[in-house]
Design a protein around this motif. Structure first.
Motif, PDB file in Angstrom:
ATOM      1  N   THR A  54      -1.833  -8.374 -10.593  1.00  0.00           N
ATOM      2  CA  THR A  54      -1.160  -8.849  -9.383  1.00  0.00           C
ATOM      3  C   THR A  54      -1.020  -7.738  -8.350  1.00  0.00           C
ATOM      4  N   ASP A  55      -0.673  -6.520  -8.786  1.00  0.00           N
ATOM      5  CA  ASP A  55      -0.486  -5.448  -7.804  1.00  0.00           C
ATOM      6  C   ASP A  55      -1.794  -5.074  -7.122  1.00  0.00           C
ATOM      7  N   GLU A  56      -2.903  -5.085  -7.882  1.00  0.00           N
ATOM      8  CA  GLU A  56      -4.204  -4.768  -7.287  1.00  0.00           C
ATOM      9  C   GLU A  56      -4.630  -5.849  -6.292  1.00  0.00           C
ATOM     10  N   LEU A  57      -4.379  -7.095  -6.668  1.00  0.00           N
ATOM     11  CA  LEU A  57      -4.777  -8.198  -5.797  1.00  0.00           C
ATOM     12  C   LEU A  57      -3.919  -8.248  -4.538  1.00  0.00           C
ATOM     13  N   ILE A  58      -2.640  -7.948  -4.664  1.00  0.00           N
ATOM     14  CA  ILE A  58      -1.764  -7.895  -3.490  1.00  0.00           C
ATOM     15  C   ILE A  58      -2.279  -6.859  -2.494  1.00  0.00           C
ATOM     16  N   GLU A  59      -2.583  -5.656  -3.005  1.00  0.00           N
ATOM     17  CA  GLU A  59      -3.085  -4.605  -2.117  1.00  0.00           C
ATOM     18  C   GLU A  59      -4.464  -4.942  -1.564  1.00  0.00           C
ATOM     19  N   GLY A  60      -5.301  -5.600  -2.384  1.00  0.00           N
ATOM     20  CA  GLY A  60      -6.633  -5.973  -1.921  1.00  0.00           C
ATOM     21  C   GLY A  60      -6.587  -6.988  -0.799  1.00  0.00           C
TER      22      GLY A  60
END
Length: 203
Positions: A54-60
């Motif tokens: 989730t954190d990677e996708l939020i930043e992406g």
């Protein structure tokens, strides 16, 4: 993308470290294949069996939308719609910061709306000369919109978010996004006509 981001932020806050395309597709009412193709645009890779972090996708997604950088905006037209936009607190999460507000109404000039002091349009060119915004948000009546846009283009503004009910004419190197308030209602009206029984009785 904003719909995915909203859900992902809620999931991350709830302690969910991974998100599946199936779950996000159900939330957005979309096919999982569409969600996967959308996520490909972010450059974030999923993990077999568990989905995306989730954190990677939020930043992406933030990076794809350009919401990971700050952009300053001026708003012209502090009427009902303009005031509502000024009161929308989530803009800060998108990296948008409204730094100046202009209007022609003497009753509004000098007052504060959601923390912003309303300035006279007559001073707009002078005030923006030393602090050109990235974006101009246009909320003026249709009859005044083009002249306001022309003045802002002359100030060097290169991107417009237009809420006036008129198609603005701007140079080719200026970005323009028009929001048609009636557009969403038009789509809903067509859906109602197609899918709901029509009451033919006069009211």
């Amino acid at each position: 993308m904003p719909t995915y981001l909203h859900k992902l932020v809620m999931m991350h806050a709830a302690g969910e470290t991974f998100a599946s395309t199936t779950k996000l597709a159900e939330y957005a009412n979309l096919d999982p294949i569409i969600v996967r193709k959308d996520f490909e645009l972010t450059g974030v890779n999923g993990h077999p069996g568990v989905g995306y972090k989730t954190d990677e996708l939020i930043e992406g997604i933030r990076s794809f939308l350009g919401w990971n950088r700050s952009r300053e905006a001026c708003l012209v037209g502090a009427g009902s719609l303009g005031s509502a936009i000024l009161g929308y607190e989530e803009f800060s999460e998108y990296g948008l910061r409204i730094t100046s507000v202009f209007d022609v109404d003497e009753r509004k000039i000098g007052t504060r709306i959601h923390g912003h002091t309303v300035l006279p349009v007559a001073e707009m060119t002078a005030r923006l000369a030393g602090a050109r915004p990235d974006i101009a948000i246009v909320c003026v009546p249709s009859a005044a919109a083009q002249s306001v846009a022309d003045e802002l283009v002359a100030c060097g503004v290169k991107a417009f978010w237009n809420f006036a009910n008129v198609c603005l004419k701007v140079p080719d190197d200026v970005l323009l996004q028009r929001e048609v308030i009636a557009g969403g209602f038009a789509v809903l009206s067509v859906k109602i006509n197609r899918h709901l029984p029509q009451n033919t009785e006069e009211r």
